[in-house]
Design a protein around this motif. Structure first.
Motif, PDB file in Angstrom:
ATOM      1  N   VAL A 143       0.776  -1.118  -0.061  1.00  0.00           N
ATOM      2  CA  VAL A 143      -0.033   0.080   0.010  1.00  0.00           C
ATOM      3  C   VAL A 143       0.943   1.271  -0.051  1.00  0.00           C
ATOM      4  O   VAL A 143       0.608   2.079  -0.705  1.00  0.00           O
ATOM      5  CB  VAL A 143      -0.972   0.136   1.424  1.00  0.00           C
ATOM      6  N   VAL A 144       1.864   1.316   0.904  1.00  0.00           N
ATOM      7  CA  VAL A 144       2.615   2.691   0.815  1.00  0.00           C
ATOM      8  C   VAL A 144       3.875   2.635  -0.075  1.00  0.00           C
ATOM      9  O   VAL A 144       4.167   3.712  -0.259  1.00  0.00           O
ATOM     10  CB  VAL A 144       3.373   2.459   2.390  1.00  0.00           C
ATOM     11  N   PHE A 145       4.340   1.299  -0.474  1.00  0.00           N
ATOM     12  CA  PHE A 145       5.079   1.460  -1.600  1.00  0.00           C
ATOM     13  C   PHE A 145       4.917   0.712  -2.803  1.00  0.00           C
ATOM     14  O   PHE A 145       5.538  -0.295  -3.156  1.00  0.00           O
ATOM     15  CB  PHE A 145       6.516   0.846  -1.080  1.00  0.00           C
ATOM     16  N   PRO A 146       3.723   1.225  -3.529  1.00  0.00           N
ATOM     17  CA  PRO A 146       3.446   0.811  -4.831  1.00  0.00           C
ATOM     18  C   PRO A 146       4.466   0.914  -5.781  1.00  0.00           C
ATOM     19  O   PRO A 146       5.680   1.738  -5.645  1.00  0.00           O
ATOM     20  CB  PRO A 146       2.080   1.752  -5.321  1.00  0.00           C
ATOM     21  N   PRO A 147       4.754   0.221  -6.989  1.00  0.00           N
ATOM     22  CA  PRO A 147       5.668  -0.150  -7.741  1.00  0.00           C
ATOM     23  C   PRO A 147       5.983   1.429  -8.529  1.00  0.00           C
ATOM     24  O   PRO A 147       7.320   1.611  -8.455  1.00  0.00           O
ATOM     25  CB  PRO A 147       5.165  -1.130  -8.857  1.00  0.00           C
ATOM     26  N   ALA A 148       5.150   2.163  -8.717  1.00  0.00           N
ATOM     27  CA  ALA A 148       5.473   3.407  -9.302  1.00  0.00           C
ATOM     28  C   ALA A 148       6.394   4.401  -8.293  1.00  0.00           C
ATOM     29  O   ALA A 148       7.275   5.109  -8.716  1.00  0.00           O
ATOM     30  CB  ALA A 148       4.264   4.129  -9.716  1.00  0.00           C
ATOM     31  N   ALA A 149       6.067   4.033  -7.023  1.00  0.00           N
ATOM     32  CA  ALA A 149       6.810   4.806  -6.285  1.00  0.00           C
ATOM     33  C   ALA A 149       8.255   4.070  -5.649  1.00  0.00           C
ATOM     34  O   ALA A 149       9.134   4.642  -5.609  1.00  0.00           O
ATOM     35  CB  ALA A 149       5.979   4.909  -4.853  1.00  0.00           C
ATOM     36  N   MET A 150       8.153   2.715  -5.577  1.00  0.00           N
ATOM     37  CA  MET A 150       9.420   2.062  -5.150  1.00  0.00           C
ATOM     38  C   MET A 150      10.337   2.039  -6.232  1.00  0.00           C
ATOM     39  O   MET A 150      11.606   2.259  -5.816  1.00  0.00           O
ATOM     40  CB  MET A 150       9.152   0.620  -4.761  1.00  0.00           C
ATOM     41  N   PRO A 189      -3.051   8.513 -14.025  1.00  0.00           N
ATOM     42  CA  PRO A 189      -2.606   9.725 -13.272  1.00  0.00           C
ATOM     43  C   PRO A 189      -1.931   9.303 -12.211  1.00  0.00           C
ATOM     44  O   PRO A 189      -1.026   9.811 -11.776  1.00  0.00           O
ATOM     45  CB  PRO A 189      -3.709  10.378 -13.119  1.00  0.00           C
ATOM     46  N   LYS A 190      -2.389   8.227 -11.304  1.00  0.00           N
ATOM     47  CA  LYS A 190      -1.603   8.000 -10.055  1.00  0.00           C
ATOM     48  C   LYS A 190      -0.281   7.482  -9.928  1.00  0.00           C
ATOM     49  O   LYS A 190       0.323   7.963  -9.232  1.00  0.00           O
ATOM     50  CB  LYS A 190      -2.690   6.986  -9.192  1.00  0.00           C
ATOM     51  N   ASN A 191       0.131   6.800 -11.081  1.00  0.00           N
ATOM     52  CA  ASN A 191       1.194   6.268 -11.326  1.00  0.00           C
ATOM     53  C   ASN A 191       2.077   7.360 -11.686  1.00  0.00           C
ATOM     54  O   ASN A 191       3.408   7.507 -11.445  1.00  0.00           O
ATOM     55  CB  ASN A 191       1.355   5.135 -12.333  1.00  0.00           C
ATOM     56  N   LEU A 192       1.836   8.282 -12.843  1.00  0.00           N
ATOM     57  CA  LEU A 192       2.572   9.315 -13.055  1.00  0.00           C
ATOM     58  C   LEU A 192       2.910  10.344 -12.199  1.00  0.00           C
ATOM     59  O   LEU A 192       4.166  10.736 -11.996  1.00  0.00           O
ATOM     60  CB  LEU A 192       1.713   9.912 -14.205  1.00  0.00           C
ATOM     61  N   VAL A 193       1.958  10.437 -11.225  1.00  0.00           N
ATOM     62  CA  VAL A 193       1.997  11.606 -10.173  1.00  0.00           C
ATOM     63  C   VAL A 193       2.975  11.045  -8.908  1.00  0.00           C
ATOM     64  O   VAL A 193       3.978  11.848  -8.888  1.00  0.00           O
ATOM     65  CB  VAL A 193       0.584  11.814  -9.447  1.00  0.00           C
ATOM     66  N   LEU A 194       2.886   9.809  -8.769  1.00  0.00           N
ATOM     67  CA  LEU A 194       3.961   9.222  -7.735  1.00  0.00           C
ATOM     68  C   LEU A 194       5.240   9.145  -8.209  1.00  0.00           C
ATOM     69  O   LEU A 194       6.255   9.644  -7.542  1.00  0.00           O
ATOM     70  CB  LEU A 194       3.386   7.856  -7.621  1.00  0.00           C
ATOM     71  N   THR A 195       5.597   8.617  -9.453  1.00  0.00           N
ATOM     72  CA  THR A 195       7.008   8.847  -9.913  1.00  0.00           C
ATOM     73  C   THR A 195       7.353  10.109 -10.100  1.00  0.00           C
ATOM     74  O   THR A 195       8.621  10.489  -9.823  1.00  0.00           O
ATOM     75  CB  THR A 195       7.048   7.980 -11.154  1.00  0.00           C
ATOM     76  N   ALA A 196       6.806  11.079 -10.590  1.00  0.00           N
ATOM     77  CA  ALA A 196       7.052  12.508 -10.679  1.00  0.00           C
ATOM     78  C   ALA A 196       7.371  13.168  -9.506  1.00  0.00           C
ATOM     79  O   ALA A 196       8.531  13.835  -9.383  1.00  0.00           O
ATOM     80  CB  ALA A 196       5.814  13.265 -11.519  1.00  0.00           C
ATOM     81  N   VAL A 197       6.460  13.090  -8.378  1.00  0.00           N
ATOM     82  CA  VAL A 197       6.767  13.584  -7.284  1.00  0.00           C
ATOM     83  C   VAL A 197       7.881  13.186  -6.562  1.00  0.00           C
ATOM     84  O   VAL A 197       8.830  13.805  -5.883  1.00  0.00           O
ATOM     85  CB  VAL A 197       5.516  13.897  -6.285  1.00  0.00           C
ATOM     86  N   VAL A 198       8.086  11.840  -6.421  1.00  0.00           N
ATOM     87  CA  VAL A 198       9.007  11.115  -5.788  1.00  0.00           C
ATOM     88  C   VAL A 198      10.543  11.627  -6.386  1.00  0.00           C
ATOM     89  O   VAL A 198      11.545  12.000  -5.491  1.00  0.00           O
ATOM     90  CB  VAL A 198       8.963   9.853  -5.920  1.00  0.00           C
ATOM     91  N   LEU A 199      10.422  11.596  -7.661  1.00  0.00           N
ATOM     92  CA  LEU A 199      11.940  11.665  -8.529  1.00  0.00           C
ATOM     93  C   LEU A 199      12.032  13.323  -8.055  1.00  0.00           C
ATOM     94  O   LEU A 199      13.606  13.558  -7.690  1.00  0.00           O
ATOM     95  CB  LEU A 199      11.509  11.727  -9.766  1.00  0.00           C
ATOM     96  N   ILE A 200      11.248  14.158  -8.309  1.00  0.00           N
ATOM     97  CA  ILE A 200      11.614  15.623  -8.122  1.00  0.00           C
ATOM     98  C   ILE A 200      12.087  15.984  -6.439  1.00  0.00           C
ATOM     99  O   ILE A 200      12.987  16.611  -6.136  1.00  0.00           O
ATOM    100  CB  ILE A 200      10.503  16.638  -8.374  1.00  0.00           C
ATOM    101  N   ILE A 201      11.215  15.446  -5.515  1.00  0.00           N
ATOM    102  CA  ILE A 201      11.434  15.579  -4.061  1.00  0.00           C
ATOM    103  C   ILE A 201      12.758  14.957  -3.891  1.00  0.00           C
ATOM    104  O   ILE A 201      13.752  15.623  -2.931  1.00  0.00           O
ATOM    105  CB  ILE A 201      10.376  15.092  -3.269  1.00  0.00           C
ATOM    106  N   GLY A 202      13.092  13.758  -4.329  1.00  0.00           N
ATOM    107  CA  GLY A 202      14.442  13.030  -4.016  1.00  0.00           C
ATOM    108  C   GLY A 202      15.654  13.780  -4.552  1.00  0.00           C
ATOM    109  O   GLY A 202      16.687  13.790  -4.019  1.00  0.00           O
TER     110      GLY A 202
END
Length: 418
Positions: free
Chosen positions: A119-126, A364-377
């Protein structure tokens, strides 16, 4: 012909295991020794506990996870705050309690399960978080390699010759070498880079001459202090995020789900008890090392026996002063050239996770997760919470958890537009 894969439980002949273990030891040595140097404590003590902690980790994970535990950088800021007024022995108390907290989290996971990770680490985020583990280390590798000059200074041509030559040798070795040489390209690169560094005159042997043959580790008892414990304890939360990210990328490389077998509770407990033991005798907190994960990816040697051999070598070096000193004479450009590939390999493993999991970016949820995680990181953004700084992969992980949980709530309540 594809490079042979050495499986996790595979035991190689001693004549092959020794150089493979040295390869892992070289990968972790520079960063692992840097932490005690910054704390102004005996590096030999840290090398001893790194080795013992790794062997303890291997035992607790039933020999199923090929991870090396080196000195953690997550505790630097809070430890410096404590040391400024209380001294290092007070910081040790914080290390011990932090390690015990990690072990406690491991016990909670054992009974509560690890399904929450999906739940907290779906593939798009992890996949993105794993990529950040390598990408945020890129500037460090570039500086070591001499590709980034200090302000007001020009690039050192000798450093460039050494780092680029070392990188070229490792790259060529990784794709051209066959047989046993094909699984030790990093060791070949380090040795070759060292020889090139000797030829261009950037190796300093003074430290070897000044170091005695025997340099026994020194041990100090902790001083129990509530301020020190409360100051250092939050850093354990950063380590939790780092630990899960490292475990998933290691599993991805080895083709095994370590979160299920031997279980996240065992790996977390191993990491925590190693840190607690280190704090008890005067060493520094430990954590799984990205450098060694990169070695696994490049060499396809996943044998836990090789990792155990590296741990034993670390223990031996802690007692042999001149040997440890000789390794410290390896110039930064050599390890910088190697690290450019090691850290890049970790980043590529994250991208591979996105591909293997077939993440659908039309959603959209996958695109948002990957985009935000990469930019913040990767943006350099950071948040200060007391004495603990959340930045890079740790901050991206926290943001990812918040967004992922929010998305899950939207799905359950029917608010998600897909």
């Amino acid at each position: 012909m594809a490079k042979r894969v050495i499986q996790i439980n595979e035991r190689l002949p001693l004549i092959e295991s020794i150089p493979l273990s040295f390869q892992h030891m070289f990968a972790m040595f520079g960063a692992s020794v840097l932490v005690p140097v910054l704390f102004k404590i005996n590096p030999a003590t840290v090398l001893l506990l790194n080795g013992i902690g790794t062997l303890l980790y291997i035992f607790l994970t039933k020999g199923k996870v090929p991870s090396f535990l080196g000195s953690s950088f997550a505790y630097l800021s809070p430890a410096f705050v404590v040391m400024a007024s209380k001294g290092f022995q007070a910081a040790q108390a914080g290390f011990i309690v932090s390690g015990l907290l990690l072990a406690l989290i491991g016990m909670i996971i054992r009974y509560a399960g690890s399904e929450w990770i999906d739940v907290v680490f779906p593939p798009a985020a992890m996949g993105s978080i794993v990529a950040i583990i390598g990408l945020e280390l890129a500037p460090t590798a570039a500086k070591m390699a001499g590709l980034i000059a200090e302000e007001g200074k020009a690039l050192n041509p000798k450093y460039l010759i050494v780092s680029i030559s070392t990188l070229a040798i490792v790259i060529i070795g990784s794709v051209v070498f066959k047989g046993f040489l094909g699984i030790i390209p990093i060791l070949v690169g380090v040795v070759s880079g060292y020889i090139i560094a000797l030829l261009v005159g950037i190796v300093n042997f003074d430290v070897i001459r000044e170091t005695p043959w025997l340099a026994l580790p020194t041990f100090t008892a902790p001083v129990w202090d509530v301020f020190a414990i409360l100051t250092i304890l939050p850093a354990a939360l950063v380590v939790v995020a780092e630990h899960i990210g490292h475990l998933i990328v290691t599993g991805n490389i080895c083709g095994t789900d370590f979160i299920k077998d031997p279980g996240l509770h065992r790996t977390m407990a191993g990491d925590g008890l190693s840190t607690a033991l280190s704090g008890l005798v005067g060493a520094v907190p430990t954590t799984t090392y990205g450098e060694n994960i990169g070695v696994l990816a490049i060499t396809k040697v996943y044998s836990v026996w090789v990792i155990g051999g590296a741990a034993v070598i670390s223990v031996i070096i802690s007692f042999v002063g001149k040997l440890a000193a000789a390794i410290t004479t390896i110039p930064d450009p050599v390890m910088g050239g190697v690290s450019l590939l090691l850290f890049g390999t970790i980043a590529a493993s994250g991208l591979r996770m996105l591909v293997d999991q077939r993440v659908d970016y039309s959603k959209p949820k996958n695109l948002v997760l990957t985009a935000v995680v990469l930019i913040i990181g990767l943006s350099g953004a950071h948040i200060q919470i007391g004495t603990v700084t959340l930045a890079g992969m740790a901050l991206a992980t926290v943001v990812s958890i918040i967004i992922s949980v929010m998305f899950k709530i939207f799905e359950v309540t029917g608010l998600m537009n897909e």
